[in-house]
Enzyme design. Structure first.
Site, PDB file in Angstrom:
ATOM      1  N   GLY A 232       0.362  -1.203  -0.006  1.00 17.55           N
ATOM      2  CA  GLY A 232       0.144   0.442   0.093  1.00 17.55           C
ATOM      3  C   GLY A 232       0.957   1.134   0.177  1.00 17.55           C
ATOM      4  N   PRO A 233       0.247   1.994  -0.062  1.00 12.73           N
ATOM      5  CA  PRO A 233       0.938   3.838  -0.098  1.00 12.73           C
ATOM      6  C   PRO A 233       1.495   4.378   1.142  1.00 12.73           C
ATOM      7  CG  PRO A 233      -1.145   3.562  -1.316  1.00 12.73           C
ATOM      8  CD  PRO A 233      -1.314   2.537  -0.249  1.00 12.73           C
ATOM      9  N   THR A 236      -0.547   4.494   4.816  1.00 16.14           N
ATOM     10  CA  THR A 236      -1.955   3.551   5.164  1.00 16.14           C
ATOM     11  C   THR A 236      -1.923   2.730   6.309  1.00 16.14           C
ATOM     12  OG1 THR A 236      -1.116   1.908   3.715  1.00 16.14           O
ATOM     13  CG2 THR A 236      -2.153   4.068   2.611  1.00 16.14           C
ATOM     14  N   LYS A 238       0.711   0.128   7.292  1.00 15.74           N
ATOM     15  CA  LYS A 238       0.732  -1.251   7.446  1.00 15.74           C
ATOM     16  C   LYS A 238       2.031  -1.916   8.322  1.00 15.74           C
ATOM     17  CE  LYS A 238       3.140  -0.185   3.295  1.00 15.74           C
ATOM     18  NZ  LYS A 238       2.640   1.286   3.210  1.00 15.74           N
ATOM     19  N   THR A 239       2.657  -0.524   8.974  1.00 12.87           N
ATOM     20  CA  THR A 239       3.450  -0.535   9.996  1.00 12.87           C
ATOM     21  C   THR A 239       2.617  -0.953  11.390  1.00 12.87           C
ATOM     22  OG1 THR A 239       6.012   0.227   9.293  1.00 12.87           O
ATOM     23  CG2 THR A 239       5.229  -0.075  11.491  1.00 12.87           C
ATOM     24  N   HIS A 455      -5.687  34.624 -12.571  1.00 11.54           N
ATOM     25  CA  HIS A 455      -4.989  33.820 -12.316  1.00 11.54           C
ATOM     26  C   HIS A 455      -5.910  32.744 -11.724  1.00 11.54           C
ATOM     27  CE1 HIS A 455      -1.846  30.166 -13.414  1.00 11.54           C
ATOM     28  NE2 HIS A 455      -2.426  29.744 -12.332  1.00 11.54           N
ATOM     29  N   GLU A 456      -6.362  32.695 -10.521  1.00 16.19           N
ATOM     30  CA  GLU A 456      -6.809  32.159  -9.432  1.00 16.19           C
ATOM     31  C   GLU A 456      -8.382  32.307  -9.787  1.00 16.19           C
ATOM     32  OE1 GLU A 456      -5.451  30.042  -7.438  1.00 16.19           O
ATOM     33  OE2 GLU A 456      -3.519  31.282  -7.976  1.00 16.19           O
ATOM     34  N   ASP A 531       0.645  24.227 -12.896  1.00 19.67           N
ATOM     35  CA  ASP A 531      -0.186  23.846 -13.446  1.00 19.67           C
ATOM     36  C   ASP A 531      -0.220  23.186 -15.229  1.00 19.67           C
ATOM     37  OD1 ASP A 531      -1.830  25.231 -11.957  1.00 19.67           O
ATOM     38  OD2 ASP A 531      -1.807  26.772 -13.055  1.00 19.67           O
TER      39      ASP A 531
END
Length: 671
Positions: A232-233, A236, A238-239, A455-456, A531
């Site tokens: 998994g990423p 997430t 795992k440990t 721009h935004e 972008d």
């Protein structure tokens, strides 16, 4: 419930003993060399006879080998101003002399002493010494040998890894560094602390049950799985799942990292693998957990350095042998975690070694809500806080990200002097983690600020008017981190993405550059760099990975196995590469033109939005609704979502009714 008193007594450490011995030997050598209190004042031979006649000398020691006399004065003499500075303190070797002098001729010296008046010499005691030069040299050699031996011990102890245990000594360098958790270890993490990962947690719980009661599974002839790989990423959990196994399992649990196998010494990795499995077999049934197994499990033959003795490959070969060699009757289960399963060796991934692959994906919205419950359990939050709202505001966040948000929200609330953490603190924490810290004191010229605002506003307008673009949450022109402005969206959580959705997202990405062209002409700025980068990556993926280009065709050049990571040639010809470049440019140009046309048709609303943004610096979804009206696509999406929820509820209700019917149909037995 009584709590056990903590033992605050300091634990004994051999390093303190070694340090004390080293200081003692160094001090002893320093004293013996006459470096602590000195050897007395240097005088002339005639002064000695003068002091004897005056009754100042108590005794003297004559060293026949060195022809040197050490003089000790009486207490009365030391009280005089002439000798006050000659007082000597005793040390570990005894009293030190007050005066010393060199004798030119022993015979002449004793003749002069014998001619002194008897009244003066009667109270003086004389000692004759004769040192053994061989013993003195031997003693100094032994001191140096001891010091060098102590230094050698410390250096090689550090090189072998330091500390006690398997790798603590130079002769134990090939021993395993795994930490053992058994019934005597206090591991506080349990499956109750693991929120969200229901599917992965269920499979991991079954592994624990395999070892607790193997007869339940082997009575039908089945075999206990050899290994389970958590994929998994990052972040997430795992440990965390492995820690929960250590806390729940009543069997020995060996935990270590993949990098603990390999060091500078050749053959250490394979030796540590053998020692690890030897210890696990002695304590079987047991579990071995290897975190970040890709450190040693990378596919063989894929490194750039060819030839020679690869320590990592030797370690992997030994691991493969231990997991599925001739000795396969031991109840040892190997668990491992990685976020790079595509680069692992195929022999490691085959059945018989890692029989189970448990995918730990990013949490869904209901799982994020459960994760928020776990991490806010010990926080002082307001009772009105809606955790489901927070879960909706954090799509794509992992469990570690959510834990970071909760901690950051607590810090923000404490900074503001609040008594409890509220909704706004969590939203500020999300903004800070995504965009960085606000830089309100950063000076921006009015002309640049106006360009940033348009721009935004271009991003916000295009995303509002496009059907499949992510809905807007808020827009700001307050600098954050390295960006001069930012827009927050709430992306739809999808399992698959269509071509029209990808094109709408790309069109919204190019809205900032398109707004600059609409308002300022083709005098572009560098503000669209991020972008353009994201649009290029998305268009390249459409052409080369997802097969969404009519010219290139339904072909994917993506290699999920990672075999072409180190290849020097591309999987397509130069003619195809030209087609790919042309298709990437075509897709980007079409979406840019589309964005320019969309903003040109709504130039008046774009200007109103930018002016409001310049005035307030931060605008929200409600402000866009006042300018553009309600977003019609949201109503359609809400209708589809509600229909899907109703269908899911109907399935749940029908399953419950079926279960009730089955229960009612079971005949009752009289006892």
């Amino acid at each position: 419930m009584t709590q056990k008193k903590k033992n605050n007594k300091p634990s004994f450490n051999l390093n303190w003993l070694y340090t004390a011995i080293a200081l003692f030997l160094a001090g002893w050598f320093f004293i013996m060399s006459g470096g602590m209190n000195g050897s007395g004042k240097e005088i002339q031979e005639r002064d000695f006879f003068k002091y004897v006649e005056e009754g100042y000398v108590q005794n003297f020691v004559f060293d026949k080998d060195a022809d040197r006399v050490s003089v000790f004065l009486t207490d009365e003499a030391l009280q005089k101003d002439e000798f006050k500075n000659l007082k000597q303190n005793p040390n570990l070797t005894g009293a030190t002399p007050n005066m010393t002098f060199k004798v030119a001729n022993q015979t002449v010296f004793f003749d002069k002493y014998d001619r002194l008046p008897k009244e003066a010499t009667s109270e003086v005691t004389m000692e004759l010494t004769e040192n053994n030069v061989f013993v003195e040299i031997l003693f100094q050699i032994l001191i140096w040998v001891a010091l060098l031996g102590l230094l050698w011990y410390f250096i090689f102890r550090r090189m072998s890894g330091g500390g006690a245990g398997g790798g603590g000594q130079i002769f134990n360098i090939g021993k395993s560094k795994a930490k053992l958790y058994d019934e005597n270890s206090q591991v506080k993490v349990s499956f109750k602390d693991v929120a969200g990962l229901e599917g992965a947690k269920e499979e991991v719980e079954e592994i624990v049950q395999f070892l607790k009661s193997p007869e339940k599974y082997t009575r039908l002839g089945g075999k206990i799985p050899k290994g389970a790989l958590l994929i998994g990423p990052p972040g997430t959990g795992k440990t965390l799942l492995a820690k929960a196994v250590a806390g729940e399992a009543q069997v020995p649990f060996f935990s270590l990292s993949g990098s603990d196998f390999v060091e500078m010494f050749v053959g250490v990795g394979a030796s540590r693998v053998r020692d690890l499995f030897k210890n696990a077999k002695e304590k079987s049934p047991s579990i071995i957990f290897i975190d970040e197994i890709d450190a040693i499990g990378r596919a063989r033959g894929k490194n750039n350095m060819t030839g020679g003795n690869d320590e990592r490959e030797n370690t992997l070969n030994q691991l493969l042998t231990e997991m599925d060699g001739f000795d396969t009757d031991t109840n040892v289960i190997v668990m491992a975690a990685t976020n790079r399963a595509d680069i692992l060796d195929s022999a490691l991934m085959r059945a018989g070694r890692f029989d189970r692959r448990i995918y730990v994906d990013l949490p869904e919205i209901h799982e994020r809500k459960e994760i928020f419950k776990v991490h806010t359990k010990n926080l002082k939050i307001k009772e009105t806080l809606d955790l489901e709202f927070l879960a909706r505001q954090t799509p794509g966040f992992s469990g570690a990200d959510i834990a970071n948000i909760c901690n950051e929200a607590a810090l923000i609330a404490a900074r503001k002097g609040k008594d409890a953490i509220d909704r706004q603190d969590f939203l500020d924490a999300v903004d800070r983690i995504i965009g960085g810290l606000e830089k309100k004191g950063k000076l921006i010229k009015p002309k640049e600020k106006r360009r940033i605002a348009f721009h935004e506003a271009g991003h916000a307008t295009s995303s509002w008017l496009l059907e499949h673009a992510s809905p807007l949450v808020k827009v700001t022109i307050v600098p954050r981190g390295r960006s001069l402005g930012a827009a927050w969206y709430l992306p739809e959580e999808r399992q698959i993405t269509t071509e029209s959705q990808m094109l709408d997202e790309m069109c919204a990405l190019l809205g900032g550059r398109a707004a600059e062209e609409v308002m300022f002409g083709k005098d572009y700025s560098t503000g669209a760099q991020n972008d353009l980068e994201r649009a290029f990556k998305q268009s390249r993926a459409m052409v080369t990975i997802y097969g969404l280009s009519p010219r290139v065709g339904h072909i994917s050049y993506y290699d999920s196995s990672g075999q072409n990571d180190y290849a020097f040639s591309k999987p397509y010809s130069e003619k195809t590469a030209e087609k790919i470049d042309e298709e990437i440019r075509r897709i980007i140009d079409e979406q840019y033109t589309r964005s320019v046309e969309l903003l040109s048709a709504n130039k008046d609303k774009l200007t109103l939005l930018a002016e409001k943004l310049l005035e307030e610096e931060v605008i929200f979804r409600e402000d866009l609704e006042k300018i553009f009206g309600k977003r019609e696509f949201d109503d359609e999406m809400n209708t589809i979502t509600k229909q899907a929820e109703l269908e899911d509820q109907k399935k749940v209700d029908s399953a419950a009714e079926t279960e009730e019917e089955n229960i009612e149909s079971i005949p009752s037995k009289e006892v």
